[in-house]
Write an enzyme that holds these catalytic residues in place. Sequence first.
Site, short mmCIF file in Angstrom:
data_model
loop_
_atom_site.label_atom_id
_atom_site.label_comp_id
_atom_site.label_asym_id
_atom_site.label_seq_id
_atom_site.Cartn_x
_atom_site.Cartn_y
_atom_site.Cartn_z
N SER A 185 0.86 -1.16 0.00
CA SER A 185 0.00 0.00 0.00
C SER A 185 0.91 1.22 0.00
O SER A 185 1.84 1.29 0.80
CB SER A 185 -0.94 -0.01 1.20
OG SER A 185 -1.99 0.92 0.97
N GLU A 186 0.64 2.17 -0.88
CA GLU A 186 1.61 3.23 -1.15
C GLU A 186 1.82 4.19 0.01
O GLU A 186 2.75 4.99 -0.01
CB GLU A 186 1.25 4.00 -2.44
CG GLU A 186 -0.07 4.72 -2.40
CD GLU A 186 -1.19 3.96 -3.08
OE1 GLU A 186 -1.17 2.70 -3.03
OE2 GLU A 186 -2.09 4.60 -3.65
N ASN A 187 0.96 4.11 1.03
CA ASN A 187 1.20 4.96 2.20
C ASN A 187 2.28 4.40 3.11
O ASN A 187 2.61 5.01 4.12
CB ASN A 187 -0.10 5.21 2.98
CG ASN A 187 -0.75 3.92 3.44
OD1 ASN A 187 -0.85 2.98 2.67
ND2 ASN A 187 -1.17 3.88 4.68
#
Lengths: 232, 232, 217, 217
Positions: free
Chosen positions: D45-47
């Site tokens: 997840s890019e966070n």
Amino acid sequence: MITKTVNNVTEALDGVEDGMTFMLGGFGLCGIPENSISELSKRNIKYITCISNNAGVDDFGLGLLLKKNQIKKMISSYVGENAEFERQMLSGELEVDLIPQGTLAERCRAAQNGIPAFFTPAGYGTEVAEGKEERDFDGKPHILEEAFKADFAFVKAWKGDKAGNLIFKGTARNFNAVMSGAAKITVAEVEELVEPGELDPNFIHIPGVFVQRIYQGDNYEKRIEQRTVRES
Amino acid sequence: MITKTVNNVTEALDGVEDGMTFMLGGFGLCGIPENSISELSKRNIKYITCISNNAGVDDFGLGLLLKKNQIKKMISSYVGENAEFERQMLSGELEVDLIPQGTLAERCRAAQNGIPAFFTPAGYGTEVAEGKEERDFDGKPHILEEAFKADFAFVKAWKGDKAGNLIFKGTARNFNAVMSGAAKITVAEVEELVEPGELDPNFIHIPGVFVQRIYQGDNYEKRIEQRTVRES
Amino acid sequence: MLDKKGIAQRIAKEVKDGYYVNLGIGIPTLVANFVRDDIEVEFQSENGILGMGPFPTEDEVDADLINAGKQTITARPGASFFDSAMSFGMIRGQHVDLTILGAMEVAQDGNIANWKIPGKMVKGMGGAMDLVGSAQNIIVAMMHTNKAGKSKLLKSCTLPLTGVKCVTKIVTNLAVLDIVDGKFKLLERAPGVSVEEIKKATEGDLIVEGDIPEMVL
Amino acid sequence: MLDKKGIAQRIAKEVKDGYYVNLGIGIPTLVANFVRDDIEVEFQSENGILGMGPFPTEDEVDADLINAGKQTITARPGASFFDSAMSFGMIRGQHVDLTILGAMEVAQDGNIANWKIPGKMVKGMGGAMDLVGSAQNIIVAMMHTNKAGKSKLLKSCTLPLTGVKCVTKIVTNLAVLDIVDGKFKLLERAPGVSVEEIKKATEGDLIVEGDIPEMVL
């Protein structure tokens, strides 16, 4: 969990060929991938281009490969603590490309992170800038540097898990962290290989996605170049 | 040890003025600098440009500043989970500069690391690329992006020591780590402020040199935007 | 006239409370020994440590803990380790307050040469080009003349450059000088050294204004 | 014809053993539920997490542990957390094997539009431009037509682009298609859907070669 473990250094170096470009972690002899270097020496892989901050000493580190004339070209920031290196360089047997240490690190980091090129002030106005694009930002001159391209990165970590996650110790982190994932295949050797879940996910230095193969190294010498002590 | 502690949020925000550019860490409401935002609201600092991945919700995070019309411009990748934001944007009261999230992160990281500009493929061929230099590397088009410039960076960490060293927790690390040291002055608030030596030097996420002021935050709400659970 | 230790001792007075300092190899390394005890200073080593402590005792020696000179070191409370990209990020991003390094030649325009002598074995620039390319506060520690008695403070460098227009201060065995308006400005004389001696040892243009005090160590 | 769950189920078959996968918001998020149990896949997840696990139980909820959709999540054994620069370094550096995301429009040249409708409230591109700008393997999950019945598979995108020449595969409620030589190549029909229906719903050029099998879920 995606498993990255290979059984030994032989499997870890599968696909290594003459003429390839390798990245090798370490600063001086601190944190060098000892087992992978030994294996490269044993296999007598030749015409290698090495991206490595230093070139080892006569009988250890990359010195082992130099001695056997396996290295065609060194891309480094500081070399020559090594008589054989000096001889080969002066005789022209060995090509040497000297680049600023921070630029070396950032060109690795750029490769790791998919940044093809970046501007840096380091080397502006020197022979390092020759043939490179120059541009001012805020009135300060910079030069354009490109990401490295390499076939294999050989790195050494303190601990790693089977998912390829890496943790380094002290100043042995150095180029090992920035080279992980900066080549087509990253091979990590570790002092201690553990099960996934044993390393705290909050304190992983290099996530496993950057590592293709991981193996338990052995017989670490961890030589010290300048043992300097004070009276206790 | 160089001490970075300040006594409270009032001292931490010394020098903050109308019209400045601020970086604010966090992703959604995860890891936002709650205490620094409260203080900006209390002081009613106006005409702010905010570099922040998101813009909070109506009654929390940057929403608190939006409500009071303190923000002139938002530089973000994703906004508008916030009715007041939408109203101000559509009415033209609020300028909004939308940029790709990875470019946002890398432009912070560039500022932190003294890289004035870099090439990235993100946004090529889209309106994000308008007016930007384009260049191919290995046949793939890229655009040139520049480092951000900001007056203050407000970040929030899990633990910090008096030397300014920071440790983040879970996905609250996000932009907090890349904004530390990316502005002229970095103000870090922490859930737990400890003595130097209490944090393992091997697992510091952001060394104290990137932080100018650190303080013990309080009353953390740590709101959850999308509480999603499974049956146990 | 100062010896190397004296040069280091004089430079130590330029180190201010709250400074992060990067020390080069040679004379600069000695500076750490002379920094006042009542100020807080942290030393950065570009191989990846901030908060370098003294050399270790025999028992403390750790092969994984060295400085940029490859010497074994220790870490102080509040220290941190990081990778080479972040280390040079600190340097390039001007988070380090003071850089002290040696030189073969310094020119009056602030240019410095310290990495290469054509025709001789070249070991490389290491981190020097990154340091001089970014640091805003660079002190050069060196002997005023070379072994043949030739000045190392020149109108223009003759050796391949390490960086351009970057040096701000020079401390030699003879004098303390600033680079001002493209000239060397004499600030202090070493104990027992006359202005005339400094003039004779300086090939570059030298500004001498008023009485030049003898340095206090 | 497939529902959203069916689209996710079909896409799950494209997820191979050893893949690191980034899932967009909406239909793509559902894909995780249908990946085979006997293969190893990690979700990014890019966070800032690799190794995302299922949603937490009430007791496990942690405000410091969310996904890019801001939902609370858990971490699997072998997971890691990192900052936003490293997260997009993984994406930009092509270390993530597969990206699955939604779209408003896809064109036969591989262009995609999924972030902006002029005149409407624009929320932003989030990480979509970074993902489509770098990923080598992009599957678009979407309905074949919009609510008005208009095709979303076009000769050329009409909305502001998110990325150019990047989409490789599209799975809709009606069909599975690849982008081949600047055209949509029909690979599979959804259960009960005829080639004619797909042709009618596709504005872009459609390659139909031989018998088109019905997809197996």
